[in-house]
Design an enzyme around this catalytic site. Structure first.
Site, mmCIF file in Angstrom:
data_model
loop_
_atom_site.group_PDB
_atom_site.id
_atom_site.type_symbol
_atom_site.label_atom_id
_atom_site.label_comp_id
_atom_site.label_asym_id
_atom_site.label_seq_id
_atom_site.Cartn_x
_atom_site.Cartn_y
_atom_site.Cartn_z
ATOM 1 N N LYS A 203 106.597 36.902 54.694
ATOM 2 C CA LYS A 203 106.658 38.012 55.645
ATOM 3 C C LYS A 203 107.331 37.489 56.902
ATOM 4 C CE LYS A 203 103.810 41.216 58.279
ATOM 5 N NZ LYS A 203 102.467 41.779 58.471
ATOM 6 N N LYS A 256 108.890 40.905 52.435
ATOM 7 C CA LYS A 256 108.929 41.893 53.501
ATOM 8 C C LYS A 256 109.616 41.359 54.739
ATOM 9 C CE LYS A 256 105.520 44.168 56.301
ATOM 10 N NZ LYS A 256 104.155 44.245 56.662
HETATM 11 C C1 PBG Z 1 99.947 44.252 59.417
HETATM 12 C C2 PBG Z 1 101.156 44.833 58.814
HETATM 13 C C3 PBG Z 1 102.381 45.171 59.428
HETATM 14 C C4 PBG Z 1 103.161 45.792 58.455
HETATM 15 C C5 PBG Z 1 102.417 45.788 57.278
HETATM 16 N N1 PBG Z 1 101.200 45.174 57.521
HETATM 17 C C6 PBG Z 1 102.800 45.073 60.829
HETATM 18 C C7 PBG Z 1 103.159 43.798 61.440
HETATM 19 O O1 PBG Z 1 103.055 42.725 60.868
HETATM 20 O O2 PBG Z 1 103.539 43.871 62.606
HETATM 21 C C8 PBG Z 1 104.532 46.360 58.663
HETATM 22 C C9 PBG Z 1 104.883 47.503 57.773
HETATM 23 C C10 PBG Z 1 106.035 48.317 58.212
HETATM 24 O O3 PBG Z 1 106.738 48.009 59.192
HETATM 25 O O4 PBG Z 1 106.275 49.323 57.547
HETATM 26 N N2 PBG Z 1 100.001 42.922 59.751
#
Ligand code: PBG
Length: 330
Positions: A203, A256
């Site tokens: 991520k 992601k």
């Molecule tokens: C929580 C989380 C996030 C997303 C999914 N789980 C936000 C982040 O890390 O800031 C992002 C999903 C999206 O942008 O659609 N940690």
């Protein structure tokens, strides 16, 4: 052989031919729809930067999911907007937390029998400061730190609580080191040995999460997430993250964002023989929606093309805010 014996265009002449030789397919069963659940009743509050996405009270979320099932969607990823936040993010693991309640309500609903309910596991929607773990007292120089090891037990008990409430799969997205092992141990100790972990293994710290932080009210109140989410420049490091999470017991991995990281998805597919999803995140969705609203891109074609590209890069399934709209076309 080459031209003129070979004519590549022969197989493009008609839709049945193109269909026959198509290498990558999209089907509704590979699409997972995110749901943002909030307190209240009859609430369906639009998210400004994400046209077509709503904060939904539990009753509305159940209806939304049932409508998606009619379109062939079988999987949902749940996020919660709690009524109150605190330093530790205790709303994440409360027995009557917002997602726990939503899971129980969805489990009770006959129209949702046979659906896959995936619970996002993170503290950022529940902490007053908006970080994904607990924040250590500012150091002498004023710097703050998200405390990795102190966050692990909280994340693990959140996963157990969500699984007990009815989540089929838990999906940690916090990017703390060691969270997959901590969650696995906690699930096993709670007799939840059959609950799989879908780890957001790679991520990246991304500007494309911006609209999500409106939708989930989870923007950090100070600092940013660069000390725990990955640097977008690093492909090799992403492979190490995946290897670590698999060694700790992740059953599936999630990549992601998707579109700006298709090369990383492809490399992960080539290296790891495990089920893999990709998350087409809020900013990817918002960007396309903005172009659709301006009439600058053909909505249906651009949407499907973006989803096919993620499957072609190697993702088995896609978490996407287009799930319902795409399913309508498939
Ligand atoms: C929580 C989380 C996030 C997303 C999914 N789980 C936000 C982040 O890390 O800031 C992002 C999903 C999206 O942008 O659609 N940690």
């Amino acid at each position: 052989m080459k031209f003129p014996e070979i004519r590549m265009r022969r197989l493009r002449r008609s839709e049945p031919l193109r269909e026959l030789v198509r290498e990558t397919r999209l089907h509704p069963g590979a699409l997972i729809a995110p749901l943002f659940v909030c307190p209240g009743e009859g609430v369906r509050r639009p998210v400004a930067s994400m046209p077509g996405v709503f904060n939904l009270s539990i009753d509305a979320a159940v209806r939304e999911a049932a409508a998606a099932v009619q379109l062939g969607i079988r999987g949902f990823l749940l996020f919660g907007l709690p009524a109150a936040k605190d330093e530790q993010g205790s709303g994440a693991w409360q027995e009557d937390g917002i997602v726990q309640q939503a899971l129980r309500a969805m489990r009770r609903e006959r129209a949702l029998d046979g659906t896959l309910l995936i619970a996002d596991v993170c503290l950022c929607e529940y902490t007053a400061h908006g970080h994904c773990g607990v924040v250590r007292q500012p150091e002498a120089n004023g710097a703050f730190a998200v405390d990795n090891d102190a966050s692990l037990p909280l994340i693990a008990k959140t996963a157990v609580s969500l699984a007990r409430a009815g989540a089929d799969v838990v999906a940690p997205s916090d990017m703390m080191d060691g969270r997959v092992a901590a969650i696995r141990a906690a699930l096993d100790a709670a007799q939840l040995r059959e609950t799989p972990i879908l780890s957001y293994a790679a991520k990246f710290s991304s500007a494309f999460y911006g609209p999500f932080r409106d939708a989930a009210d989870s923007a950090p109140q100070f600092g940013d997430r660069r000390t725990y989410q990955m640097d977008g420049a690093n492909r090799r490091e992403a492979m190490r993250e995946i290897a670590q999470d698999l060694a700790e017991g992740a059953d599936m991995i999630l990549m992601k964002p998707a579109l700006p990281y298709l090369d990383v998805i492809r490399e992960a597919r080539d290296r790891f023989d495990v089920p893999m999803g990709a998350y087409q995140v809020s900013g990817e969705y918002a960007m396309l929606q903005a172009a659709f609203q301006n009439g600058w891109l053909d909505r249906d074609r651009a949407m499907l093309e973006s989803l096919v590209s993620i499957r072609r890069a190697g993702a088995d399934f896609i978490v996407t805010y287009f799930a319902q709209a795409a399913a309508k076309l498939l």
